[in-house]
Scaffold this motif. Structure first.
Motif, PDB file in Angstrom:
ATOM      1  N   ALA A  87       3.579  51.962  -7.539  1.00  0.00           N
ATOM      2  CA  ALA A  87       2.885  52.705  -6.483  1.00  0.00           C
ATOM      3  C   ALA A  87       1.442  52.246  -6.316  1.00  0.00           C
ATOM      4  N   ARG A  88       0.803  51.863  -7.418  1.00  0.00           N
ATOM      5  CA  ARG A  88      -0.604  51.475  -7.368  1.00  0.00           C
ATOM      6  C   ARG A  88      -0.813  49.981  -7.188  1.00  0.00           C
ATOM      7  N   SER A  89       0.266  49.227  -7.110  1.00  0.00           N
ATOM      8  CA  SER A  89       0.137  47.772  -7.091  1.00  0.00           C
ATOM      9  C   SER A  89      -0.684  47.290  -5.905  1.00  0.00           C
ATOM     10  N   SER A  90      -1.499  46.288  -6.157  1.00  0.00           N
ATOM     11  CA  SER A  90      -2.283  45.669  -5.091  1.00  0.00           C
ATOM     12  C   SER A  90      -1.437  44.735  -4.237  1.00  0.00           C
ATOM     13  N   LEU A  91      -0.239  44.374  -4.733  1.00  0.00           N
ATOM     14  CA  LEU A  91       0.665  43.505  -3.985  1.00  0.00           C
ATOM     15  C   LEU A  91       1.634  44.334  -3.152  1.00  0.00           C
ATOM     16  N   PRO A  92       2.105  43.815  -2.029  1.00  0.00           N
ATOM     17  CA  PRO A  92       3.155  44.507  -1.284  1.00  0.00           C
ATOM     18  C   PRO A  92       4.438  44.559  -2.100  1.00  0.00           C
ATOM     19  N   THR A  93       5.131  45.699  -2.040  1.00  0.00           N
ATOM     20  CA  THR A  93       6.307  45.921  -2.875  1.00  0.00           C
ATOM     21  C   THR A  93       7.495  46.365  -2.035  1.00  0.00           C
ATOM     22  N   ILE A  94       8.680  45.935  -2.451  1.00  0.00           N
ATOM     23  CA  ILE A  94       9.934  46.292  -1.786  1.00  0.00           C
ATOM     24  C   ILE A  94      10.908  46.757  -2.853  1.00  0.00           C
ATOM     25  N   ALA A  95      11.564  47.890  -2.638  1.00  0.00           N
ATOM     26  CA  ALA A  95      12.637  48.340  -3.516  1.00  0.00           C
ATOM     27  C   ALA A  95      13.965  47.965  -2.864  1.00  0.00           C
ATOM     28  N   ALA A  96      14.778  47.203  -3.599  1.00  0.00           N
ATOM     29  CA  ALA A  96      16.121  46.847  -3.145  1.00  0.00           C
ATOM     30  C   ALA A  96      17.095  47.776  -3.864  1.00  0.00           C
ATOM     31  N   VAL A  97      17.502  48.836  -3.169  1.00  0.00           N
ATOM     32  CA  VAL A  97      18.273  49.913  -3.790  1.00  0.00           C
ATOM     33  C   VAL A  97      19.756  49.671  -3.520  1.00  0.00           C
ATOM     34  N   GLY A  98      20.464  49.212  -4.553  1.00  0.00           N
ATOM     35  CA  GLY A  98      21.871  48.878  -4.384  1.00  0.00           C
ATOM     36  C   GLY A  98      22.827  49.931  -4.879  1.00  0.00           C
ATOM     37  N   GLY A  99      22.322  50.967  -5.541  1.00  0.00           N
ATOM     38  CA  GLY A  99      23.163  52.038  -6.066  1.00  0.00           C
ATOM     39  C   GLY A  99      22.374  53.321  -6.123  1.00  0.00           C
TER      40      GLY A  99
END
Length: 253
Positions: A87-99
């Protein structure tokens, strides 16, 4: 440890929770390792985006609450550490939710900037059903993403959106057909423009988006963006990309 894996793909870091026999339930060491890897990615100037996923069949079945011991608050904060690092990351983040993304696993998905869902994705708050209050800022994250009505339905009325419903209510950017590999490939492809762009500019844009999200006035956002926009125009990357674009438009490239 092998319970959390890191793979780098052309500037995109793929972090995988890898305890499929426990449906990737977060232990204290897993959460600590997740936070550590996020930090490593931020410190690596060759990494410009992060994808978070879980080894099938689940995304993350929540926290392993049996390991918390007597120190309830300290143990909970240690569980939070992994998804809060996302949540605090300075980088853009993507969650790949497969289940299934359950409890703290839902928090991990919510912590990312963007979510993609595979056909078997499920988003299950489940705190009430386990007799435990939501934690880790879940109520705040969920309401900001889907609004109070859907957040209430999920948190108090036991509604569990699948991939299609999650897309409809804005919980995920889109649903992705295919297996888990196809889902992760889609997430890496989505991250590719950030990975290809000037890294400092990517960091600056994300920081500005966080700042302007809490502003009430358009004028304040204009002023906040102006300083960093002017600074970006003085970089060699801007000159190079502008020259490349001009050459393309003129047909000389």
């Amino acid at each position: 440890m092998t319970d959390v894996l890191l793979d780098r793909r052309d500037g995109v870091a793929v972090i995988t929770l890898n305890a499929p026999d426990r449906r990737n339930a977060l232990t204290l060491p897993m959460s600590a390792r997740l936070a550590e890897l996020v930090g490593e990615c931020e410190a690596d100037d060759q990494t410009s985006a992060i994808v978070i996923t879980g080894a099938p069949p689940a995304f993350c079945a929540g926290a392993d609450l049996t390991v918390l011991g007597e120190s309830r608050e300290e143990g909970l904060r240690a569980i939070y550490a992994g998804f809060l690092a996302v949540a605090r990351s300075s980088l853009p983040t993507i969650a790949a939710v497969g289940g299934a993304a359950v409890g703290a696993g839902l928090n991990l998905a919510l912590a990312a900037d963007v979510r993609l869902a595979g056909p078997k994705a499920r988003f299950d708050a489940r705190f009430l059903q386990l007799g435990i209050h939501p934690g880790g800022g879940m109520t705040w994250m969920l309401q900001r993403i889907v609004g109070p009505q859907t957040a209430t339905a999920m948190t108090l009325f036991g509604q569990i959106p699948d991939a299609a419903e999650a897309e409809r209510v804005g919980l995920v950017l889109r649903a992705v057909d295919g297996d888990h590999d196809a889902l992760v490939d889609a997430a890496v492809a989505l991250a590719a423009p950030a990975a290809a762009g000037p890294r400092e500019l990517v960091l600056s844009i994300k920081a500005t988006m966080r700042a302007t999200a809490s502003m009430d006035a358009h004028a304040d956002a204009v002023e906040a963006e102006l300083v960093t926009q002017v600074a970006s125009m003085d970089t060699p990357e801007f000159a190079q990309l502008l020259a490349k674009m001009r050459a393309k438009i003129s047909g000389s490239a």
